[in-house]
Write an enzyme that holds these catalytic residues in place. Sequence first.
Site, PDB file in Angstrom:
ATOM      1  N   ASP A 257      17.515 -11.639   1.995  1.00 55.37           N
ATOM      2  CA  ASP A 257      18.079 -10.329   1.677  1.00 55.37           C
ATOM      3  C   ASP A 257      19.358 -10.059   2.456  1.00 55.37           C
ATOM      4  OD1 ASP A 257      15.966 -10.201   3.811  1.00 55.37           O
ATOM      5  OD2 ASP A 257      16.820  -8.216   4.110  1.00 55.37           O
ATOM      6  N   ASN A 258      19.719 -10.948   3.377  1.00 50.02           N
ATOM      7  CA  ASN A 258      20.959 -10.817   4.137  1.00 50.02           C
ATOM      8  C   ASN A 258      22.038 -11.783   3.676  1.00 50.02           C
ATOM      9  OD1 ASN A 258      20.143  -8.731   5.779  1.00 50.02           O
ATOM     10  ND2 ASN A 258      19.425 -10.043   7.425  1.00 50.02           N
TER      11      ASN A 258
END
Length: 462
Positions: A257-258
Site C-alpha cells: 500500500d506504500n
Amino acid sequence: MPPHIGAMASSPQPPIVGIADFLADAVEAADFPQAILRFRNDRAAAAVGMDGLSNDEWVAHFGRFRPLPGNLPQPLALRYHGHQFRSYNPDLGDGRGFTFAQLRDDQGRLLDLGTKGSGTTPYSRFGDGRLTLKGGVREILATEMLEALGVNTSKTFSLIETGEPLQRGDEPSPTRSSVLVRLSHGHIRIGSFQRLNILDRADEMEQLTRYVLEQLYGEQPGDAPALRLLEQVVQRTARLAASYMAAGFVHGVLNSDNINVTGESFDYGPWRFTPFWDAEFTAAYFDHQGLYAFGRQPQAIHWDVVQLAIALVKLAPIEALAPILDAFPQVYEDAFSRAMLARLGVQPRSDADDLALVQAIEQGLATHTVGIDRFFFDWSGGRRRPGPYDHTYTQHFGEVETMLTRYDSARTTDHPYWADAEPCSMHIDEVEAIWAAIDTRDDWSLLHKKVAAIRRMGEAHK
C-alpha cells in the site's frame, strides 16, 4: 486566489480528472484549534501556479482546507488494501489523510495535493487521524534530501502546526501536532488494485488501469492495457529501488500500500539514510526480521510488484504477465548502474564496464571504511580529490580508481559545494538535533538552514 488550472501554464491544459467513486469516500477535514504556518514549498508551488498565494490564503487552503477554485468540492479518502510485512490487510485506506485537489504542473502532468494528519476518516480504525509535528519535520527532510539526490519523490508542499497535544507510544508525549500537504504524481497504489481483486471487481479494475495509463502515464490504453500497466510499473519501481540504493536511503515500510504505481516514492515514516553500505541496516525499530533492510529493498519492491501481477490476472492471462514480471531483476540491475554513475557524475560506457565499476564501488563501500556520502563527494566527476581518506581509497578503492581513468565526467565541479570540507548528509543524529531545537526552543532556524544546504547540494549535482 490561485489561478484556475487552465491558467497554470502558457498553453491550455486538459481538465481535472476526478477520482472515481469506487476508489474513495468524501470526508471532512478536522477543525484544528490553531493553524501556524511552519513550512511552505514555494519551489514546488511555482510548478503548479500557487507560489503567489499570501500566507493567509495558504493557511486557508492547506490548514483549514477551503476548496481550491474549480477543483474537488470535497476531500476524498482513498480506499485500498495491501500486504503489510507480507501479511494481507483488507482494513486499510486513507486513515489520516485525503486527496484535497488535483491539478497539473508546468509540464502538464496530473498531480495530487494529498494530506497527512488531516483528521479521521472511515479508515482510521483506532487512530486519531493526526500527525505529530516531528513526523512532519522528518518528512520535509526526507523529501528534500531525496529530491536533491535524484530520487523520484513526492514533494512536501506545506506543514502547518495545529495546536493539539498528541499521545504517542514511541516518543515523549504529549507532543505537538501538525497537518502536512504533499504534492504527488498520483496516489494510486498497488494496494488499490489488490482491493479490487479481492472484491472481484474486474470492471472497476479495468477502469482504474485505463485511468492510470491515460492520466498518469499519458498513454493510450491500447489492446492490452493490463500488460502495459505492468510493464510501466516494473520499469518505474525498479528505477525507484535503484535510486534508493544509490542514495543510501532506507524507506522503512515498503508495504504494497506504500508503492505508488507511478514509481514515485512517498509516505515517509521511519526512514533513515544509512551512513555506510550496510545491507542489514534497518530504519524501522519494529522491522525485527530486517524485511525492509537497506540491501533487501529491491527484493521487497519486486515482491510488491508480484502482488500487482496477481491482481491483474483478473484482466490478462498469467502466461502474458509472467514474462513482464520476470524482467524486474534485469531492469533493476541496469537502473542501479545508471543511478550509481549518475550520483558519481560520470558518463556511462558499456553495460559490462559499468557493471564492473559499480560492483567494485559496492565492494569498497562494504568495508565500512568510508561513508557513502563521503565517497561520492570525494570522487565527484570520477576523479579523486586529495583529503583525509587518501589511505582508505588507496587500500580499498584502487580498482575503482583504475577503472575511472576510462570514464568521462558528466558534471562540472566548479560549484562552490565541491569545495566544502564535508558532504551534505542526512543522518539520524542531525535529524534529532533539528527536531530538538524546534521542540525545546521553537527554533526553526536549523531546519531552514538544512533545507537550504540540501538544495544547494542538489544544484551542484545537476
